[in-house]
Design an enzyme around this catalytic site. Structure first.
Site, PDB file in Angstrom:
ATOM      1  N   CYS A   1     -39.969 -60.810  62.636  1.00  0.00           N
ATOM      2  CA  CYS A   1     -40.034 -59.381  62.511  1.00  0.00           C
ATOM      3  C   CYS A   1     -41.360 -58.898  62.478  1.00  0.00           C
ATOM      4  O   CYS A   1     -42.297 -58.998  63.703  1.00  0.00           O
ATOM      5  CB  CYS A   1     -39.228 -58.912  61.490  1.00  0.00           C
ATOM      6  SG  CYS A   1     -38.888 -56.892  61.371  1.00  0.00           S
ATOM      7  N   TYR A   2     -41.860 -58.098  61.405  1.00  0.00           N
ATOM      8  CA  TYR A   2     -43.331 -57.873  61.265  1.00  0.00           C
ATOM      9  C   TYR A   2     -44.200 -59.033  61.575  1.00  0.00           C
ATOM     10  O   TYR A   2     -45.407 -58.868  62.171  1.00  0.00           O
ATOM     11  CB  TYR A   2     -43.504 -57.327  60.055  1.00  0.00           C
ATOM     12  CG  TYR A   2     -45.020 -56.763  59.557  1.00  0.00           C
ATOM     13  CD1 TYR A   2     -45.561 -55.640  60.071  1.00  0.00           C
ATOM     14  CD2 TYR A   2     -45.926 -57.560  59.023  1.00  0.00           C
ATOM     15  CE1 TYR A   2     -47.135 -55.099  60.058  1.00  0.00           C
ATOM     16  CE2 TYR A   2     -47.313 -57.335  58.622  1.00  0.00           C
ATOM     17  CZ  TYR A   2     -47.552 -56.205  59.191  1.00  0.00           C
ATOM     18  OH  TYR A   2     -49.001 -55.739  58.914  1.00  0.00           O
TER      19      TYR A   2
ATOM     20  N   HIS B   1     -33.761 -61.393  62.228  1.00  0.00           N
ATOM     21  CA  HIS B   1     -33.939 -62.082  60.963  1.00  0.00           C
ATOM     22  C   HIS B   1     -32.885 -63.528  60.844  1.00  0.00           C
ATOM     23  O   HIS B   1     -31.899 -63.369  60.272  1.00  0.00           O
ATOM     24  CB  HIS B   1     -33.540 -61.289  59.747  1.00  0.00           C
ATOM     25  CG  HIS B   1     -34.662 -60.415  59.603  1.00  0.00           C
ATOM     26  ND1 HIS B   1     -35.622 -60.417  58.861  1.00  0.00           N
ATOM     27  CD2 HIS B   1     -34.716 -59.036  60.136  1.00  0.00           C
ATOM     28  CE1 HIS B   1     -36.508 -59.331  58.798  1.00  0.00           C
ATOM     29  NE2 HIS B   1     -35.993 -58.617  59.543  1.00  0.00           N
TER      30      HIS B   1
ATOM     31  N   SER C   1     -31.296 -68.272  25.599  1.00  0.00           N
ATOM     32  CA  SER C   1     -30.498 -67.021  25.670  1.00  0.00           C
ATOM     33  C   SER C   1     -28.779 -67.482  25.921  1.00  0.00           C
ATOM     34  O   SER C   1     -28.089 -66.663  25.692  1.00  0.00           O
ATOM     35  CB  SER C   1     -31.051 -65.979  26.613  1.00  0.00           C
ATOM     36  OG  SER C   1     -30.614 -66.585  27.892  1.00  0.00           O
ATOM     37  N   GLY C   2     -28.700 -68.694  26.603  1.00  0.00           N
ATOM     38  CA  GLY C   2     -27.390 -69.087  26.799  1.00  0.00           C
ATOM     39  C   GLY C   2     -27.164 -68.741  28.551  1.00  0.00           C
ATOM     40  O   GLY C   2     -26.012 -68.888  29.017  1.00  0.00           O
ATOM     41  N   GLY C   3     -28.142 -68.065  29.062  1.00  0.00           N
ATOM     42  CA  GLY C   3     -28.127 -67.927  30.292  1.00  0.00           C
ATOM     43  C   GLY C   3     -28.311 -68.970  31.193  1.00  0.00           C
ATOM     44  O   GLY C   3     -28.709 -70.175  30.523  1.00  0.00           O
ATOM     45  N   VAL C   4     -28.131 -69.326  32.412  1.00  0.00           N
ATOM     46  CA  VAL C   4     -28.484 -70.483  33.182  1.00  0.00           C
ATOM     47  C   VAL C   4     -29.411 -71.107  33.171  1.00  0.00           C
ATOM     48  O   VAL C   4     -29.859 -72.172  32.571  1.00  0.00           O
ATOM     49  CB  VAL C   4     -28.108 -70.134  34.730  1.00  0.00           C
ATOM     50  CG1 VAL C   4     -28.343 -71.441  35.709  1.00  0.00           C
ATOM     51  CG2 VAL C   4     -26.618 -69.619  34.944  1.00  0.00           C
ATOM     52  N   ASP C   5     -30.668 -70.005  33.120  1.00  0.00           N
ATOM     53  CA  ASP C   5     -32.211 -70.758  33.197  1.00  0.00           C
ATOM     54  C   ASP C   5     -32.665 -71.288  31.960  1.00  0.00           C
ATOM     55  O   ASP C   5     -32.947 -72.513  31.995  1.00  0.00           O
ATOM     56  CB  ASP C   5     -33.162 -69.603  33.532  1.00  0.00           C
ATOM     57  CG  ASP C   5     -32.907 -68.955  34.935  1.00  0.00           C
ATOM     58  OD1 ASP C   5     -31.835 -69.553  35.686  1.00  0.00           O
ATOM     59  OD2 ASP C   5     -32.938 -67.852  35.238  1.00  0.00           O
ATOM     60  N   SER C   6     -32.239 -70.560  30.787  1.00  0.00           N
ATOM     61  CA  SER C   6     -32.669 -71.209  29.454  1.00  0.00           C
ATOM     62  C   SER C   6     -31.928 -72.274  29.212  1.00  0.00           C
ATOM     63  O   SER C   6     -32.270 -73.191  28.608  1.00  0.00           O
ATOM     64  CB  SER C   6     -32.888 -70.071  28.561  1.00  0.00           C
ATOM     65  OG  SER C   6     -31.532 -69.482  28.168  1.00  0.00           O
ATOM     66  N   SER C   7     -30.520 -72.236  29.569  1.00  0.00           N
ATOM     67  CA  SER C   7     -29.910 -73.409  29.265  1.00  0.00           C
ATOM     68  C   SER C   7     -30.220 -74.547  30.197  1.00  0.00           C
ATOM     69  O   SER C   7     -30.036 -75.728  29.281  1.00  0.00           O
ATOM     70  CB  SER C   7     -28.220 -73.102  29.638  1.00  0.00           C
ATOM     71  OG  SER C   7     -27.884 -72.056  28.765  1.00  0.00           O
TER      72      SER C   7
ATOM     73  N   GLY D   1     -41.768 -57.207  57.223  1.00  0.00           N
ATOM     74  CA  GLY D   1     -42.644 -56.375  56.136  1.00  0.00           C
ATOM     75  C   GLY D   1     -42.344 -55.010  56.687  1.00  0.00           C
ATOM     76  O   GLY D   1     -42.042 -54.612  57.664  1.00  0.00           O
TER      77      GLY D   1
ATOM     78  N   LYS E   1     -32.826 -70.098  41.924  1.00  0.00           N
ATOM     79  CA  LYS E   1     -31.458 -70.091  41.025  1.00  0.00           C
ATOM     80  C   LYS E   1     -30.479 -71.238  41.675  1.00  0.00           C
ATOM     81  O   LYS E   1     -30.162 -71.858  40.468  1.00  0.00           O
ATOM     82  CB  LYS E   1     -30.790 -68.925  41.150  1.00  0.00           C
ATOM     83  CG  LYS E   1     -29.667 -68.406  39.911  1.00  0.00           C
ATOM     84  CD  LYS E   1     -30.375 -68.179  38.758  1.00  0.00           C
ATOM     85  CE  LYS E   1     -29.666 -67.430  37.921  1.00  0.00           C
ATOM     86  NZ  LYS E   1     -30.458 -66.874  37.019  1.00  0.00           N
TER      87      LYS E   1
ATOM     88  N   GLU F   1     -33.219 -65.704  58.878  1.00  0.00           N
ATOM     89  CA  GLU F   1     -32.793 -66.267  57.429  1.00  0.00           C
ATOM     90  C   GLU F   1     -31.708 -65.596  56.763  1.00  0.00           C
ATOM     91  O   GLU F   1     -31.351 -66.104  55.538  1.00  0.00           O
ATOM     92  CB  GLU F   1     -34.161 -65.835  56.556  1.00  0.00           C
ATOM     93  CG  GLU F   1     -34.347 -64.325  56.347  1.00  0.00           C
ATOM     94  CD  GLU F   1     -35.102 -63.611  57.420  1.00  0.00           C
ATOM     95  OE1 GLU F   1     -35.316 -64.061  58.526  1.00  0.00           O
ATOM     96  OE2 GLU F   1     -35.832 -62.659  57.189  1.00  0.00           O
TER      97      GLU F   1
END
Ligand code: XMP
Length: 499
Positions: free
Chosen positions: A81-82, A160, A214-220, A54, A357, A162
């Site tokens: 880290c923080y 880090h 919308s045709g994007g990955v998520d809504s598809s 952070g 994603k 990650e």
């Protein structure tokens, strides 16, 4: 219920990376606010806790602090880290501003004499003295790089693990999960579709559901999942604003009209273009497109009558970035597919809202969606309208679609492709000569970037051969372009899109 690792957020830019690397190691993770009380944490029953990095200093009064009781819960804790500085501060050690900050690649030397490794660090404050009962387990050249109190299962690292820049970072996280927290590794997406199908059926019962596609990955992926769960109750509305890439609207129609989802395509290009007449300012373009989208969608919803459920392809980062998980707003989740609360639906279904994603892509593949659709690069909601500088017209759209198709085709042939690549139509005109005649046409810019998080990027070092081929093809095949330039700016200071 899966075993859970809580990722407590202190404003770290890598919190999603932490949560994702936990999940890709087979353990479920949730991001929650760092200020959660020990009782709230206990109620969530995590097998382990990771404290993120952070921007604050622990000794600053305004810094996000954790509940000190957290360290008495007997739950293993890993501070990054923080997060390590906070652990140190809460348990009586000393944190102070270092004489030298460490930013970028830093060598870490483990105290047990094992091989030094490269890590990513980004800090000015340092742990000057570890709390009682702790030992230092690694140093950098200048500072303490890791500490632990194995007896209480408390661990901290200044670097880090990650990020992919830290050698063996994923291994370090796995060791915490499996060796310290004793995780069983019970999280995988194998049963996700079955579980979510049952949940959707239970929520929707016999009601009808409307999805904005919308045709994007998520809504598809959301459409594919819903069509599997409630095939005869679903209606999908695809508002085609006309700013999709070449043939994209037709491709979306082809893929989805075959599935059982009452696919409705609304061709609304003319009305979007009309609303954008004379508009050149990027934010204004975005706003108008967003508003018009909602209007078209609303009109369709009214025509369809009595649909109580609205489905959305919201995913976990949308919720995290809107402050839903941690209270910290990074950017509000609103794009052309983000519908406002004012729409008259009594229920909302968001079957992907717990997934990252890459997990959504896995589900999409399992549901049999075409690879090209599932692996689609990010594409802004307002589409090509914000890749055309100045006023958007039908003519400019046509030029950009053709140029962009060439850019994507040529770069797409590379074995090692950049993460996002496309063309832009600038409003700079230049003189050229074609067939002995003078031309005066706009410049096309090519953008190609390497990034893993899309929050920062480096421009891709494309081979000159590829750039030359793109340029030659655009100049030869697309009428109304005077020259082709390549954008060599990183983010920051630039952004990936131009508008
Ligand atoms: P910037 O331009 O901010 O873009 O560096 C970062 C990433 O986000 C994508 N992008 C959007 N995605 N709706 C979206 O869904 C939007 O309005 C939008 N604007 C930018 C961009 O393509 C890049 O991958």
């Amino acid at each position: 219920m899966n075993e859970t690792i809580l990722v407590l957020d202190f404003g770290g830019q890598y919190k999603e990376l932490i949560a994702r690397s936990v999940r890709s190691s087979g353990v479920y993770s949730r991001i929650m606010p760092g200020s959660l009380s020990a009782n709230e944490i206990r109620a969530l029953n995590p097998i382990g806790i990771i404290l993120t990095g952070g921007p604050d200093s622990v000794y600053d009064g305004k810094a996000i602090k954790c509940d000190k009781q957290l360290f008495e819960l007997g739950i293993p804790i890993f501070g990054i880290c923080y997060g390590m500085q906070l652990m140190c501060h809460c348990l009586g050690g000393e944190v102070k501003q270092g004489d030298i900050g460490e930013y970028g690649n830093v060598t870490v030397m483990p105290a047990d004499g094992s091989k030094p490794f490269q890590s990513l660090m980004s800090h000015r404050d340092v742990v000057a003295r570890v709390p009682e009962g702790f030992c230092v387990t690694a140093h950098s050249e200048n500072h303490i790089a890791a500490m632990e109190c194995a007896e209480k299962k408390l661990y901290g690292v200044q670097f880090h693990p990650e990020t992919s820049h830290t050698e063996g970072g994923a291994e370090i996280i796995k060791r915490f999960l499996y060796d310290v927290c004793g995780a069983k590794g019970d999280y995988c997406l194998d049963n996700y579709i079955e579980k979510e199908t049952a949940r959707i059926r239970e929520q929707a019962k016999k009601s009808r559901v409307l999805l904005g596609l919308s045709g994007g990955v998520d809504s598809s992926v959301c459409a594919a999942l819903l069509s599997r769960a409630i095939p005869n109750q679903l209606t999908c509305v695809f508002v085609d604003h006309g700013f999709m890439r070449q043939n994209e609207g037709d491709e979306i129609e082809q893929v989805f009209s075959k599935r059982k989802l009452n696919f409705i395509r609304v061709n609304a290009k003319e009305r979007f273009l009309k609303r954008l007449e004379g508009i050149v300012e990027p934010e204004q373009k975005r706003k108008i497109i967003g508003e018009e989208f909602v209007r078209v969608f609303e009109e369709e919803a009214v025509k369809l009558k009595n649909i109580p459920f609205l489905a959305q392809g919201t995913i976990y980062p949308d919720i995290v970035e809107s402050g839903g998980a941690t209270g910290a707003v990074i950017k509000s989740h609103h794009n052309v597919g983000g519908l406002p609360d004012t729409l008259a639906f009594s229920h909302v279904l968001e079957p992907l809202s717990g997934l990252f994603k890459d997990e959504v892509r896995v589900i999409g593949r399992k549901l049999g969606l075409p690879k090209a659709l599932v692996e689609r690069q990010p594409f802004p909601g307002p589409g090509l309208a914000i890749r055309i500088a100045g006023e958007v017209t039908d003519g400019k759209l046509e030029v950009l679609k053709q140029g962009d198709a060439i850019v994507r085709e040529e770069i797409g042939k590379l074995k090692k492709r950049p993460d996002q690549y496309f063309a832009l139509l600038t409003d700079t005109f230049s003189v050229g000569v074609k067939g002995d005649a003078r031309t005066y046409d706009p410049v096309i810019a090519v953008r190609a970037v390497v990034t893993s998080d899309f929050m920062t990027c480096e421009y891709a070092e494309l081979p000159h051969k590829v750039l030359s081929k793109i340029s030659a093809r655009i100049m030869g095949e697309v009428a109304g372009v005077s020259r082709v330039v390549y954008d060599i700016t990183d983010k920051p200071p630039a952004t990936i899109e131009w508008e």
